[in-house]
Design a protein around this motif. Structure first.
Motif, PDB file in Angstrom:
ATOM      1  N   LEU A   1      80.560  30.343  27.762  1.00  0.00           N
ATOM      2  CA  LEU A   1      81.622  29.426  27.337  1.00  0.00           C
ATOM      3  C   LEU A   1      81.141  27.982  27.166  1.00  0.00           C
ATOM      4  O   LEU A   1      81.819  27.163  26.550  1.00  0.00           O
ATOM      5  CB  LEU A   1      82.815  29.485  28.298  1.00  0.00           C
ATOM      6  N   ASN A   2      79.964  27.674  27.703  1.00  0.00           N
ATOM      7  CA  ASN A   2      79.488  26.283  27.613  1.00  0.00           C
ATOM      8  C   ASN A   2      78.492  26.062  26.483  1.00  0.00           C
ATOM      9  O   ASN A   2      77.972  24.951  26.325  1.00  0.00           O
ATOM     10  CB  ASN A   2      78.816  25.897  28.944  1.00  0.00           C
ATOM     11  N   THR A   3      78.221  27.100  25.686  1.00  0.00           N
ATOM     12  CA  THR A   3      77.077  26.992  24.762  1.00  0.00           C
ATOM     13  C   THR A   3      77.433  26.562  23.342  1.00  0.00           C
ATOM     14  O   THR A   3      76.561  26.157  22.590  1.00  0.00           O
ATOM     15  CB  THR A   3      76.345  28.353  24.670  1.00  0.00           C
TER      16      THR A   3
ATOM     17  N   ILE B   1      88.850  21.230  24.053  1.00  0.00           N
ATOM     18  CA  ILE B   1      87.540  21.526  23.460  1.00  0.00           C
ATOM     19  C   ILE B   1      87.546  22.915  22.829  1.00  0.00           C
ATOM     20  O   ILE B   1      87.934  23.901  23.475  1.00  0.00           O
ATOM     21  CB  ILE B   1      86.442  21.475  24.537  1.00  0.00           C
ATOM     22  N   SER B   2      87.065  22.996  21.582  1.00  0.00           N
ATOM     23  CA  SER B   2      86.907  24.295  20.939  1.00  0.00           C
ATOM     24  C   SER B   2      85.625  24.944  21.455  1.00  0.00           C
ATOM     25  O   SER B   2      84.573  24.284  21.508  1.00  0.00           O
ATOM     26  CB  SER B   2      86.812  24.098  19.418  1.00  0.00           C
ATOM     27  N   ILE B   3      85.696  26.216  21.866  1.00  0.00           N
ATOM     28  CA  ILE B   3      84.490  26.889  22.370  1.00  0.00           C
ATOM     29  C   ILE B   3      84.346  28.287  21.783  1.00  0.00           C
ATOM     30  O   ILE B   3      85.294  28.881  21.284  1.00  0.00           O
ATOM     31  CB  ILE B   3      84.514  27.033  23.916  1.00  0.00           C
ATOM     32  N   GLY B   4      83.094  28.756  21.859  1.00  0.00           N
ATOM     33  CA  GLY B   4      82.824  30.174  21.600  1.00  0.00           C
ATOM     34  C   GLY B   4      82.630  30.828  22.956  1.00  0.00           C
ATOM     35  O   GLY B   4      82.159  30.195  23.897  1.00  0.00           O
ATOM     36  N   ILE B   5      82.969  32.117  23.050  1.00  0.00           N
ATOM     37  CA  ILE B   5      82.831  32.825  24.321  1.00  0.00           C
ATOM     38  C   ILE B   5      82.605  34.310  24.028  1.00  0.00           C
ATOM     39  O   ILE B   5      82.969  34.795  22.950  1.00  0.00           O
ATOM     40  CB  ILE B   5      84.103  32.622  25.199  1.00  0.00           C
ATOM     41  N   ASN B   6      81.979  34.985  24.947  1.00  0.00           N
ATOM     42  CA  ASN B   6      81.903  36.448  24.837  1.00  0.00           C
ATOM     43  C   ASN B   6      83.199  36.991  25.432  1.00  0.00           C
ATOM     44  O   ASN B   6      83.522  36.736  26.586  1.00  0.00           O
ATOM     45  CB  ASN B   6      80.695  36.974  25.613  1.00  0.00           C
TER      46      ASN B   6
END
Ligand SMILES: CCC[C@@H](/C=C/S(=O)(=O)c1ccccc1)NC(=O)[C@H](Cc1ccccc1)NC(=O)N1CCC(N2CCOCC2)CC1
Length: 216
Positions: free
Chosen positions: A206-208, A132-137
């Motif tokens: 990470l889940n958003t 899964i591709s994710i965005g994260i801080n």
């Protein structure tokens, strides 16, 4: 679904790459996802290393070394007509002119999906469909030396995402559930290039913004 799953053990993940001095993390997150989709869900079942430089140079919905979003990159790849291999369109680590060659396209996308923010549903989706591709801080990632990262919300905003990476698996160490995250800062960073981060409380957001391309 199993208590642990790692797509590296199932031929769906290429070796860790290095984006260098270019803010192209979003392109690596995108190619990592498509590499997995192609290996798992296409008729060919082949694991191909795909071109980030094509996205940096030719994806005009994003901003090359100044950032981008996988969701926009999937759309750009569909509009361009597909994506080339790493070998055919090699990584330079800087913005350059578009050298897209339709005849060298190896993978075409049929669409893209947004994935649930529920981390149990994310694990089920990953097990069924792939990385899964994710965005994260990425605040905590800059100081990461190993182990399961679980920074306080205070130090790792769940709403200001600044890095694109790829979840390739999940597991549990004793009582601590974690995600296995492929980074694009070379294999000397983290755990052989990977980031182990707590699974279950939306750590660092990470889940958003969880997405995937579809290949057929
Ligand atoms: C300057 C770009 C930095 C780059 C990653 C660089 S990096 O080197 O990996 C790094 C990250 C964090 C700490 C240190 C180093 N980050 C990105 O590309 C991140 C990745 C990301 C964020 C959120 C969800 C998914 C993916 N995206 C971004 O930086 N952007 C998202 C799109 C945005 N556009 C603005 C104009 O309107 C259209 C959208 C531009 C900024």
């Amino acid at each position: 679904i199993p208590d642990a799953w790692d797509w590296r053990d199932h031929g769906a993940v290429t070796p860790v790459k290095n984006q260098g001095m270019c803010g192209s993390c979003w392109a690596f997150s995108t190619t990592g996802n498509i590499e997995g989709q192609w290996a798992i869900n296409s008729a060919s079942r082949k694991l191909l290393s795909l071109s980030e430089q094509e996205l940096v140079d030719c994806d005009k919905e994003d901003e090359g070394c100044n950032g981008g979003l996988p969701s926009q990159a999937y759309d750009a790849i569909m509009k361009l007509g597909g994506i080339e291999t790493e070998n055919d369109y090699t990584y330079e680590g800087k913005d350059d002119k578009c050298k897209f060659n339709q005849s060298e396209v190896v993978v075409k996308l049929t669409g893209a999906v947004n994935i649930s923010q529920d981390e149990n549903e994310m694990a089920a989706w990953l097990y069924k469909n792939g990385p899964i591709s994710i965005g994260i801080n990425a605040f905590a990632m800059q100081f990461y030396m190993g182990g399961i990262s679980h920074p306080w919300k205070l130090f790792c905003s769940h709403t200001s995402l600044d890095h694109g990476v790829l979840i390739v698996g999940y597991g549990k160490k004793g009582n601590e559930p974690y995600w296995i995250v492929k980074n694009s800062w070379g294999e000397h960073w983290g755990v052989k290039g990977y980031y182990l981060v707590y699974r279950g409380d939306g750590t660092c957001g990470l889940n958003t913004m969880c997405t995937s391309a579809t290949v057929n």
